[in-house]
Design a protein around this motif. Sequence first.
Motif, short mmCIF file in Angstrom:
data_model
loop_
_atom_site.label_atom_id
_atom_site.label_comp_id
_atom_site.label_asym_id
_atom_site.label_seq_id
_atom_site.Cartn_x
_atom_site.Cartn_y
_atom_site.Cartn_z
N HIS A 42 -9.89 -12.28 8.12
CA HIS A 42 -9.76 -11.77 9.50
C HIS A 42 -9.90 -13.04 10.34
CE1 HIS A 42 -11.71 -10.59 13.37
NE2 HIS A 42 -11.01 -9.35 12.99
N VAL A 43 -8.89 -13.14 11.11
CA VAL A 43 -8.63 -13.99 12.00
C VAL A 43 -8.38 -13.79 13.62
CG1 VAL A 43 -6.97 -16.27 12.39
CG2 VAL A 43 -7.26 -15.29 10.24
N ARG A 44 -9.45 -14.59 14.34
CA ARG A 44 -9.50 -13.94 15.83
C ARG A 44 -9.72 -15.45 16.58
NH1 ARG A 44 -6.96 -9.47 17.74
NH2 ARG A 44 -8.12 -7.67 16.73
N PRO A 45 -9.16 -15.86 17.63
CA PRO A 45 -9.32 -16.82 18.37
C PRO A 45 -11.05 -17.07 18.55
CG PRO A 45 -7.86 -15.46 19.68
CD PRO A 45 -8.38 -14.40 18.41
N ALA A 50 -4.35 -20.66 11.92
CA ALA A 50 -4.65 -21.01 13.35
C ALA A 50 -4.14 -20.11 14.61
CB ALA A 50 -3.92 -22.32 13.60
N VAL A 51 -4.84 -19.88 15.51
CA VAL A 51 -4.24 -18.89 16.59
C VAL A 51 -4.01 -19.92 17.71
CG1 VAL A 51 -4.81 -17.17 18.19
CG2 VAL A 51 -5.80 -17.06 15.86
N THR A 52 -2.86 -19.88 18.39
CA THR A 52 -2.49 -20.65 19.30
C THR A 52 -1.64 -19.91 20.40
OG1 THR A 52 -1.96 -22.21 17.82
CG2 THR A 52 -0.96 -22.68 19.85
N GLY A 53 -1.97 -20.03 21.70
CA GLY A 53 -1.42 -19.00 22.62
C GLY A 53 -1.33 -17.70 22.39
N GLY A 54 -2.47 -17.19 21.67
CA GLY A 54 -2.84 -15.79 21.56
C GLY A 54 -1.95 -15.21 20.05
N ARG A 55 -1.13 -16.27 19.72
CA ARG A 55 -0.38 -15.83 18.40
C ARG A 55 -0.89 -16.53 17.02
NH1 ARG A 55 1.60 -11.08 19.25
NH2 ARG A 55 3.16 -11.63 17.84
N VAL A 58 -7.51 -22.46 17.88
CA VAL A 58 -8.70 -22.41 17.19
C VAL A 58 -8.17 -22.44 15.70
CG1 VAL A 58 -10.62 -20.97 16.22
CG2 VAL A 58 -10.09 -21.24 18.78
N GLN A 59 -8.62 -23.30 14.75
CA GLN A 59 -8.24 -23.44 13.44
C GLN A 59 -9.23 -23.19 12.56
OE1 GLN A 59 -6.56 -27.58 12.98
NE2 GLN A 59 -4.80 -26.65 11.52
N THR A 60 -8.96 -22.39 11.52
CA THR A 60 -9.83 -22.32 10.43
C THR A 60 -9.57 -23.16 9.36
OG1 THR A 60 -8.64 -20.35 9.64
CG2 THR A 60 -10.21 -20.08 11.40
N GLY A 61 -10.38 -23.21 8.36
CA GLY A 61 -10.34 -24.09 7.45
C GLY A 61 -9.48 -23.25 6.18
N ALA A 70 4.81 -17.83 11.94
CA ALA A 70 4.07 -18.12 13.17
C ALA A 70 4.47 -16.77 14.05
CB ALA A 70 4.94 -19.03 13.92
N GLY A 71 3.93 -16.52 15.03
CA GLY A 71 4.12 -15.49 15.85
C GLY A 71 3.54 -14.15 15.40
N LEU A 72 2.32 -14.19 14.62
CA LEU A 72 1.81 -12.92 14.11
C LEU A 72 0.84 -12.49 15.04
CD1 LEU A 72 1.51 -13.96 10.43
CD2 LEU A 72 3.22 -12.06 11.59
N PRO A 73 0.54 -11.27 15.21
CA PRO A 73 -0.90 -10.94 16.03
C PRO A 73 -1.88 -11.19 15.05
CG PRO A 73 0.08 -8.99 15.03
CD PRO A 73 1.08 -10.01 14.76
N PRO A 74 -3.02 -11.73 16.16
CA PRO A 74 -4.40 -12.08 15.47
C PRO A 74 -4.92 -10.93 14.81
CG PRO A 74 -4.06 -13.22 17.46
CD PRO A 74 -2.94 -12.22 17.40
N GLY A 75 -5.71 -11.24 13.77
CA GLY A 75 -6.39 -9.99 13.13
C GLY A 75 -6.67 -10.05 11.65
#
Lengths: 162, 174
Positions: A159-162, A90-95, A71-74, A134-139
Amino acid sequence: MREEYLLAALRMGAGADPVPEGVSAAARAVFGLRVPGGVPAGPVDLPVPPGTRSSAEAGTAQTETAQAGAVQTGVRRFSADGLVIDIETAVTGGRMEVAGQVSPLPGPDARIEVRTPHIAKVRVPSGSGHFAVAGLPPGWVSVVCHRPGHPPVFTRWIHVRP
Amino acid sequence: MPTDNSFATIDQAAWEDLVARFDGRMWAVARAFGLSAADAADAVQGAWLRLVENAGAIRDPERIGAWLVTTTRHEAARLSRKARGEVVSDLDVPDTTLPDPTAAVVDADFGRQVWRRLDLLGEPCRSLIRLYVLHPEARYAQIAVRLDLPVGSIGPTRARCMARLRALVEEENR
């Protein structure tokens, strides 16, 4: 009186659904996320690309790239103290992945700090001002640009969530 | 708490005092939007982060509580719309100089007053609101079974009952 406030007061009056300790601990930890002497960079509109209906859509539209499982945001643009910081998440594979660019070029000793409430990663921007983490927790996430001889410039938390 | 109207100089102890005083209210407001525990936690944390990034703009430390509750409501509303699939901006925040004065009602003592007014409502309002308040995770279908009401009537009945309760409370506080 807002219905949400009435409902909240009723729950508090009954002792129902108390705040979890983890939420309180996270709130206490936010104190450590201050940037003393820092300059807040507010959001600014991006130039409207050809074919886009409005700059607001260009700045905040969310595009689901289902093929990639992400899920990619602008791109979001922030500016302060003569510095522009563009961020794309972007959130990929939960990261969470954060990429961006600072302009004008902040100098050879500049550092970019990408922060979440849980972890911060520091990058040296490339020769074109780009950076990626990369590899950050979403939020919640914020970017700080540290330049020798200048106060740090930090973006608003987004705020970034899948 | 600083006394020179310079919130930016707040120290760790004062910050923790703020958390102790207001995090319960902020959590209750976030959950009142029907957010899951994870989303409510994000809304509350977001409000604290907004306080950090706006510290230099806070001119009236006495109104920080109202500002925190107002900002939590704003973040919760935004996450609630996002959860429903709406495209929302994550960059607009409430005016730091204009906390909602009605946020002061988010308080346990006031809540106990409201419970007493609730007893003045007849059924099914009394039972419906009681269930809805005490079981934040309950679905309308579960409430419908408990009260033996059509599931489609729960939402409208809840809205009508809350409006009546709000009118009672406002009349008492006029």
